[in-house]
Design an enzyme around this catalytic site. Structure first.
Site, PDB file in Angstrom:
ATOM      1  N   GLY A 231       0.910  -1.138  -0.068  1.00  0.00           N
ATOM      2  CA  GLY A 231      -0.239  -0.024  -0.048  1.00  0.00           C
ATOM      3  C   GLY A 231       0.852   1.417   0.113  1.00  0.00           C
ATOM      4  N   PRO A 233       2.594   4.786   1.317  1.00  0.00           N
ATOM      5  CA  PRO A 233       2.764   5.419   2.583  1.00  0.00           C
ATOM      6  C   PRO A 233       1.741   6.113   3.322  1.00  0.00           C
ATOM      7  CG  PRO A 233       4.484   5.911   0.861  1.00  0.00           C
ATOM      8  CD  PRO A 233       3.238   5.296   0.306  1.00  0.00           C
ATOM      9  N   THR A 235      -0.884   4.288   4.801  1.00  0.00           N
ATOM     10  CA  THR A 235      -2.306   3.594   4.736  1.00  0.00           C
ATOM     11  C   THR A 235      -2.496   2.791   5.857  1.00  0.00           C
ATOM     12  OG1 THR A 235      -1.464   2.086   3.211  1.00  0.00           O
ATOM     13  CG2 THR A 235      -2.468   4.028   2.182  1.00  0.00           C
ATOM     14  N   LYS A 237      -0.058   0.336   7.334  1.00  0.00           N
ATOM     15  CA  LYS A 237       0.212  -1.332   7.010  1.00  0.00           C
ATOM     16  C   LYS A 237       1.087  -1.748   8.338  1.00  0.00           C
ATOM     17  CE  LYS A 237       2.964  -0.206   3.612  1.00  0.00           C
ATOM     18  NZ  LYS A 237       2.420   1.051   3.215  1.00  0.00           N
ATOM     19  N   THR A 238       1.938  -0.924   8.906  1.00  0.00           N
ATOM     20  CA  THR A 238       2.546  -1.156  10.370  1.00  0.00           C
ATOM     21  C   THR A 238       1.505  -1.178  11.369  1.00  0.00           C
ATOM     22  OG1 THR A 238       4.487  -0.310   9.422  1.00  0.00           O
ATOM     23  CG2 THR A 238       4.518  -0.482  11.830  1.00  0.00           C
ATOM     24  N   HIS A 453      -3.406  35.747 -12.087  1.00  0.00           N
ATOM     25  CA  HIS A 453      -3.093  34.458 -12.452  1.00  0.00           C
ATOM     26  C   HIS A 453      -3.931  33.459 -11.743  1.00  0.00           C
ATOM     27  CE1 HIS A 453      -0.077  31.029 -13.225  1.00  0.00           C
ATOM     28  NE2 HIS A 453      -0.772  30.368 -12.343  1.00  0.00           N
ATOM     29  N   GLU A 454      -4.150  33.458 -10.311  1.00  0.00           N
ATOM     30  CA  GLU A 454      -5.331  32.539  -9.718  1.00  0.00           C
ATOM     31  C   GLU A 454      -6.747  32.971 -10.087  1.00  0.00           C
ATOM     32  OE1 GLU A 454      -4.187  30.416  -8.220  1.00  0.00           O
ATOM     33  OE2 GLU A 454      -1.960  31.062  -8.011  1.00  0.00           O
ATOM     34  N   HIS A 457      -7.484  30.915 -13.192  1.00  0.00           N
ATOM     35  CA  HIS A 457      -7.795  29.318 -12.886  1.00  0.00           C
ATOM     36  C   HIS A 457      -9.144  29.160 -12.267  1.00  0.00           C
ATOM     37  CE1 HIS A 457      -3.659  28.014 -13.559  1.00  0.00           C
ATOM     38  NE2 HIS A 457      -3.084  28.411 -12.611  1.00  0.00           N
ATOM     39  N   ASP A 529       2.121  24.909 -13.594  1.00  0.00           N
ATOM     40  CA  ASP A 529       1.072  24.416 -14.383  1.00  0.00           C
ATOM     41  C   ASP A 529       1.552  23.721 -15.975  1.00  0.00           C
ATOM     42  OD1 ASP A 529      -0.551  25.954 -12.607  1.00  0.00           O
ATOM     43  OD2 ASP A 529      -0.292  27.765 -13.447  1.00  0.00           O
TER      44      ASP A 529
END
Length: 673
Positions: A231, A233, A235, A237-238, A453-454, A457, A529
């Site tokens: 999986g 990093p 998630t 597991k340990t 610029h923003e 977007h 971008d």
């Protein structure tokens, strides 16, 4: 007493290794006690052989004068003390040694061979010395020799301990460094693991087998020899492996893959053999190897060639996993986030029979994870964790834990009695996009450029049909960027449609297009971008078959991660002519997206201006504010005006410091060298 305690001695100790887990030697109390005894004996002998401090030594001449002047106190006994083995005697008694002085307890050394008339001299002055023997030879010799013997004995024990420690360290390189975890020390159980229900079901089967093996064996079933948890990093597991240790009432050996290989050749293989030997002695048990890719990498793909120590360790691991049977009760659990680099021989059935994928949690899993971490903090009554879970798509369990911790720190910093929704949302943005850097000094020109610029977007994100909902737009520097436009999907997405990718390309181009339209010039602020758009377009052509001209063909071998030893020698599986066609298609997708972005922003130039001015005024706008501007031309419910960060007070110049230079060229400012 549990089975784990009865087989392995005190908790946390590995059988056969003294419980030191890596060679840490216990404190040598025996040597300390011997050293203290020797010190006490030496001090006692010194005190014994030294006259009492109240008895003052006087020379024979002063004693002779005191007798002549009748200063010796005759009412008190005068003793003539002889020492065995010594030619000198001592006269001890009370006397004055000056006219009008106070009597004192004195001791004078005499030699009767030279002072033969001492007794007669004393009788002439009305004195009598009583003879007395002080000690015997045996006691004197013993008190003189015993402290030295004790000191030498302490040195012997100290050096013997050091020699043993050095020998054990030299011979202990090949011993396994696996740590035994007991249930009393490990409090993590399956109740503490959320968001990975399928993985919990599969490992629950292993726990039940270890508790009651006959239930599985009577049907002829064979439990897997090894379980590999794969999986991304963070998630869990340990954490899942620790939960297995908390649920199973059996010894649990935990070791990292990097603990096998050290500077000495053959140490890794020896430690693998020792680990399995200890596991068989403690069966039934679990052996957990974290980050197994440290020793399980694909053989033959290392740079430089030769016999790698890691490959020798892997060979020993393969042999040992083939050499035991699950009926012995030894089960191997390993975890990695790089399954692509593991050797195929390690993944075949009979070694790691089962692979468990621990994936990123869905919306329900995220809510469960948040509830687990919410037990450790204090939330406000109006906080709905389901809303926070829907607003954190793609977050791992570790990121969600970090969100809850950051929110608790923010609430404590603000002096609140509980964590509110505002702190949770701010912590979410901080974990994913970085902390706001309000103290970064930006000129008005740079702020204006960032705002447009923003705004480009954000406006395209609302104009296009197949984009995620707009979450927030800010021109406050956050992380490495000077401004950010954030989007949050309404639901978890596992696939992406072609129209969604094309609209995303158009939206990415909005920042550069807005700069060109408004200022007639562009900046290097669109580097990220351009990188993102190029990557999407190339993957559409080479991996996802979304180019009509190139067709449903994969160009190149694509892996999620790069394995240097394998990928550095890989040849391209298409011709130069095909490479030119791929470049042409990628360029065409980006150019088409740029043209469409320019067309839309030119048509909505006034709305672009309004959004940019609102960003300059308020610095941060929510998606609802941008939609109000598009619908009404202005913000109906403006946000709170930003407060400038607290600046330190200016330093007062000293009286003897020269005045600052003011005749500098434009654009320069005075600064100390």
């Amino acid at each position: 007493m549990s089975d784990s305690e009865s087989r392995n001695g005190p908790q946390g100790q590995r059988p056969g290794n003294g419980g030191n887990n890596g060679g840490d030697q216990p404190f040598n109390w025996r040597a300390l006690l011997l050293l203290a005894m020797a010190t006490a004996l030496i001090g006692g002998a010194f005190v014994y052989r030294t006259p009492t401090a109240s008895i003052k030594e006087r020379p024979y001449s002063e004693f002779h004068a005191a007798v002549a002047n009748h200063w010796v106190d005759a009412s008190r006994p005068l003793e003539l003390i002889s020492e065995a083995g010594s030619i000198n005697d001592h006269v001890q008694g009370w006397a004055r040694f000056s006219e009008g002085g106070a009597p004192e307890h004195f001791r004078t050394q005499v030699n009767l061979q030279y002072n033969t008339d001492l007794r007669e001299y004393l009788r002439e002055h009305g004195l009598e010395a009583n003879p007395r023997a002080e000690t015997n030879v045996m006691a004197s010799t013993l008190m003189g020799f015993l402290p030295v013997a004790m000191f030498l004995l302490v040195l012997y024990f100290l050096f013997r301990q050091q020699i043993r420690s050095a020998g054990r360290g030299a011979l202990n390189f090949g011993k396994s460094k696996a740590r035994v975890m007991s249930r009393e020390k490990n409090k993590v159980t399956f109740k503490d693991v959320a968001g990975v229900e399928e993985a919990k079901e599969e490992v629950q089967e292993i726990v039940e087998f270890l508790r009651d093996p006959k239930r599985f064996q009577k049907l002829g079933g064979r439990i897997p020899k090894g379980v590999l948890m794969v999986g991304s990093p963070g998630t869990g597991k340990t954490l899942l492996a620790r939960a297995i240790a908390g649920e199973a009432d059996v010894p649990f050996f935990s070791i990292s893959g990097s603990d096998f290989v050290e500077m000495f050749v053959g140490v890794g293989a020896s430690r693998v053999r020792d680990m399995f030997e200890q596991g068989k002695k403690s069966a039934p048990c679990l052996i957990f190897i974290d980050e197994i890719d440290a020793v399980g990498r694909h053989r033959g793909h290392g740079l430089g060639g030769g016999h790698d120590e890691r490959e020798q360790t892997l060979n020993a691991l393969l042999v040992e996993m083939d050499g035991f049977d699950t009926q012995e009760g030894v089960i191997i659990i390993a975890a990695t986030n790089r399954p692509d680099v593991l050797d195929p021989a390690l993944l075949r059935p009979g070694r790691f029979d089962r692979q468990i994928t621990v994936s990123l949690p869905d919306v329900n899993g995220r809510e469960e994870i948040l509830r687990v971490h919410a037990k450790k903090v204090k939330l406000a009554e109006d906080v709905d964790l389901a809303i926070i879970a829907r607003g954190t798509p793609g977050y791992s369990g570790a990121e969600l834990a970090n969100v809850m911790n950051e929110a608790a720190l923010l609430a404590a910093r603000r002096g609140l009695k509980g964590i509110t929704k505002q702190e949770l949302e701010e912590a979410r943005d901080k974990v994913r996009w970085g902390k706001e850097r309000r103290s970064l000094a930006m000129s008005d020109k740079e702020k204006e450029n960032t705002a447009y610029h923003e705004a480009g977007h954000a406006l395209l994100g609302l104009l296009l049909k197949h984009t995620d909902p707009l979450h927030k737009v800010t021109i406050i520097p956050r992380g490495p960027s000077l401004g950010s436009t954030m989007y949050l999907p309404l639901e978890d997405k596992y696939t992406q449609r072609k129209n969604e990718l094309l609209d995303r390309l158009v939206m990415i181009m909005g920042g550069r297009v807005a700069e060109e339209i408004v200022f007639g010039d562009v900046t290097n602020g669109a580097r990220g971008d351009i990188n993102q758009a190029t990557d999407i377009a190339r993957r559409m052509v080479c991996e996802w078959g979304m180019s009509e001209k190139m067709g449903m063909v994969e160009y190149g071998e694509h892996q999620e991660h790069v394995f240097l030893g394998r990928d550095i020698s890989r040849n391209r599986n298409y011709s130069e002519a095909t490479a030119q066609e791929i470049d042409h298609e990628v360029h065409g997708l980006c150019a088409t997206a740029y043209d469409k972005a320019k067309e839309l922003l030119v048509a909505h130039r006034q709305t672009l201006e309004t959004i940019a001015k609102a960003l300059l005024e308020y610095e941060t706008l929510d998606g609802a504010h941008i939609r109000e501007i598009m619908n009404t031309g202005s913000i109906q419910n403006p946000p709170v005006a930003p407060r400038p960060p607290n600046q330190p007070p200016p330093l007062k110049p000293k009286a003897d410091v020269a005045a600052p230079v003011t005749d500098l060229p434009p654009g320069l400012s005075g600064a100390p060298a």
